[in-house]
Scaffold this motif. Structure first.
Motif, PDB file in Angstrom:
ATOM      1  N   GLU A  10       0.839  -1.207   0.000  1.00 49.54           N
ATOM      2  CA  GLU A  10       0.000   0.000   0.000  1.00 49.54           C
ATOM      3  C   GLU A  10       0.874   1.257   0.000  1.00 49.54           C
ATOM      4  OE1 GLU A  10      -3.759  -1.886   2.572  1.00 49.54           O
ATOM      5  OE2 GLU A  10      -2.233  -0.659   3.554  1.00 49.54           O
ATOM      6  N   SER A  11       1.889   1.244   0.845  1.00 45.31           N
ATOM      7  CA  SER A  11       2.801   2.393   0.941  1.00 45.31           C
ATOM      8  C   SER A  11       3.614   2.562  -0.343  1.00 45.31           C
ATOM      9  CB  SER A  11       3.739   2.204   2.138  1.00 45.31           C
ATOM     10  OG  SER A  11       4.585   3.325   2.291  1.00 45.31           O
ATOM     11  N   ASN A  12       4.076   1.450  -0.895  1.00 42.33           N
ATOM     12  CA  ASN A  12       4.859   1.505  -2.142  1.00 42.33           C
ATOM     13  C   ASN A  12       4.013   1.993  -3.317  1.00 42.33           C
ATOM     14  OD1 ASN A  12       7.267   0.581  -0.978  1.00 42.33           O
ATOM     15  ND2 ASN A  12       6.730  -1.565  -1.280  1.00 42.33           N
ATOM     16  N   ALA A  46       5.549   2.692   9.586  1.00 37.26           N
ATOM     17  CA  ALA A  46       6.301   3.927   9.821  1.00 37.26           C
ATOM     18  C   ALA A  46       6.583   4.725   8.551  1.00 37.26           C
ATOM     19  CB  ALA A  46       7.616   3.606  10.534  1.00 37.26           C
ATOM     20  N   GLN A  47       7.003   4.055   7.477  1.00 35.08           N
ATOM     21  CA  GLN A  47       7.327   4.772   6.250  1.00 35.08           C
ATOM     22  C   GLN A  47       6.105   5.503   5.691  1.00 35.08           C
ATOM     23  OE1 GLN A  47      10.426   5.353   4.841  1.00 35.08           O
ATOM     24  NE2 GLN A  47       9.132   6.827   3.752  1.00 35.08           N
ATOM     25  N   ALA A  48       4.952   4.863   5.788  1.00 39.15           N
ATOM     26  CA  ALA A  48       3.709   5.489   5.315  1.00 39.15           C
ATOM     27  C   ALA A  48       3.342   6.680   6.194  1.00 39.15           C
ATOM     28  CB  ALA A  48       2.574   4.464   5.311  1.00 39.15           C
ATOM     29  N   GLN A  49       3.542   6.551   7.503  1.00 40.37           N
ATOM     30  CA  GLN A  49       3.257   7.657   8.420  1.00 40.37           C
ATOM     31  C   GLN A  49       4.133   8.863   8.104  1.00 40.37           C
ATOM     32  OE1 GLN A  49       3.997   5.515  12.050  1.00 40.37           O
ATOM     33  NE2 GLN A  49       1.844   5.009  12.377  1.00 40.37           N
ATOM     34  N   SER A  50       5.405   8.603   7.834  1.00 36.96           N
ATOM     35  CA  SER A  50       6.338   9.685   7.509  1.00 36.96           C
ATOM     36  C   SER A  50       5.968  10.359   6.188  1.00 36.96           C
ATOM     37  CB  SER A  50       7.770   9.144   7.434  1.00 36.96           C
ATOM     38  OG  SER A  50       8.678  10.172   7.117  1.00 36.96           O
ATOM     39  N   SER A  51       5.688   9.540   5.182  1.00 34.01           N
ATOM     40  CA  SER A  51       5.327  10.074   3.853  1.00 34.01           C
ATOM     41  C   SER A  51       4.015  10.841   3.900  1.00 34.01           C
ATOM     42  CB  SER A  51       5.233   8.933   2.833  1.00 34.01           C
ATOM     43  OG  SER A  51       6.485   8.297   2.674  1.00 34.01           O
ATOM     44  N   LEU A  52       3.052  10.304   4.641  1.00 33.67           N
ATOM     45  CA  LEU A  52       1.761  10.978   4.790  1.00 33.67           C
ATOM     46  C   LEU A  52       1.952  12.295   5.537  1.00 33.67           C
ATOM     47  CD1 LEU A  52      -1.321  10.854   4.404  1.00 33.67           C
ATOM     48  CD2 LEU A  52      -1.458   9.585   6.567  1.00 33.67           C
ATOM     49  N   LEU A  60       2.277  12.753  12.860  1.00 31.18           N
ATOM     50  CA  LEU A  60       2.631  11.574  12.059  1.00 31.18           C
ATOM     51  C   LEU A  60       4.138  11.304  12.101  1.00 31.18           C
ATOM     52  CD1 LEU A  60       0.194  12.251   9.115  1.00 31.18           C
ATOM     53  CD2 LEU A  60       0.237  10.130  10.443  1.00 31.18           C
ATOM     54  N   TYR A  61       4.938  12.372  12.033  1.00 29.76           N
ATOM     55  CA  TYR A  61       6.393  12.206  12.123  1.00 29.76           C
ATOM     56  C   TYR A  61       6.778  11.568  13.452  1.00 29.76           C
ATOM     57  CZ  TYR A  61       6.966  15.431   8.120  1.00 29.76           C
ATOM     58  OH  TYR A  61       6.942  16.035   6.881  1.00 29.76           O
TER      59      TYR A  61
END
Length: 204
Positions: A40-42, A73-79, A99-100
């Motif tokens: 989903e994140s990718n 975590a990666q999705a939270q950072s990107s969002l 989110l960060y």
């Protein structure tokens, strides 16, 4: 779904197979449709940056949100960055900060860097250079070039930390080794400044 995401990752990075964004998108999408959170994140990232598909912030937000809610975590950072930058959504630095923090607690380097940046500039939070250095350091230790460069600047100027030219050169060098243009310029400028400060032979 896990196997589909792995296959997509191979096509995305060209690891062991010829790089193929079309096939990467296809397999990420299939895995994401089955609820695979990394996929989903990718997939969201492909929509955000327009990789193979037309850039679509709304779809990027949709997929990032699903993965972020699951705690990725990666999705939270990107969002968080999409909210901070106002990509497909109204700018909201406070939402980004929240989110960060969630991602940084999970030791996501990108989130650690962004969190440090918010503290350094006082965005959605009281300006706190020591806190900025703390988060820049965490991201720099994980090898994030932008964080290494910013940490070097803190050591060079004595911002939030005791001034230390050697550590500044060390971190600029690490960022430069990764090809960060800013780090190259900063390192060169600092070396020239140090050379100028050196006493001439006739002054000794």
């Amino acid at each position: 779904a896990h196997a589909q995401n792995n296959l997509a990752t191979l096509y995305s990075g060209g690891s062991g197979v010829k790089k193929d964004p079309e096939k990467a998108f296809k397999w990420f999408r299939l895995a994401a449709m089955q609820g695979h959170h990394i996929a989903e994140s990718n997939l969201a990232s492909m929509y955000e940056f327009g990789i193979y598909v037309r850039r679509n912030y709304k779809k990027a937000l949709f997929w990032y949100k699903l993965a972020a809610r699951a705690g990725l975590a990666q999705a939270q950072s990107s969002l968080g960055y999409m909210h901070e930058a106002g990509k497909g959504v109204k700018k909201d630095a406070r939402k980004a900060l929240s989110l960060y923090k969630k991602a940084a607690i999970q030791k996501n380097a990108s989130a650690e860097f962004h969190l440090g940046r918010l503290y350094a500039y006082g965005i959605a939070v009281k300006k706190d250079y020591k806190e900025a250095v703390k988060w820049y350091s965490k991201a720099a230790e994980q090898g994030l070039a932008e964080a290494q460069n910013n940490l070097a600047q803190c050591y060079e100027k004595g911002t939030g930390v005791e001034k230390d030219q050697e550590l500044a050169i060390l971190w600029y060098g690490k960022a430069y080794d990764q090809g960060l243009p800013n780090a190259k310029a900063n390192l060169k400028a600092m070396q020239i400044m140090i050379q100028k400060a050196q006493p001439k032979k006739s002054d000794r």
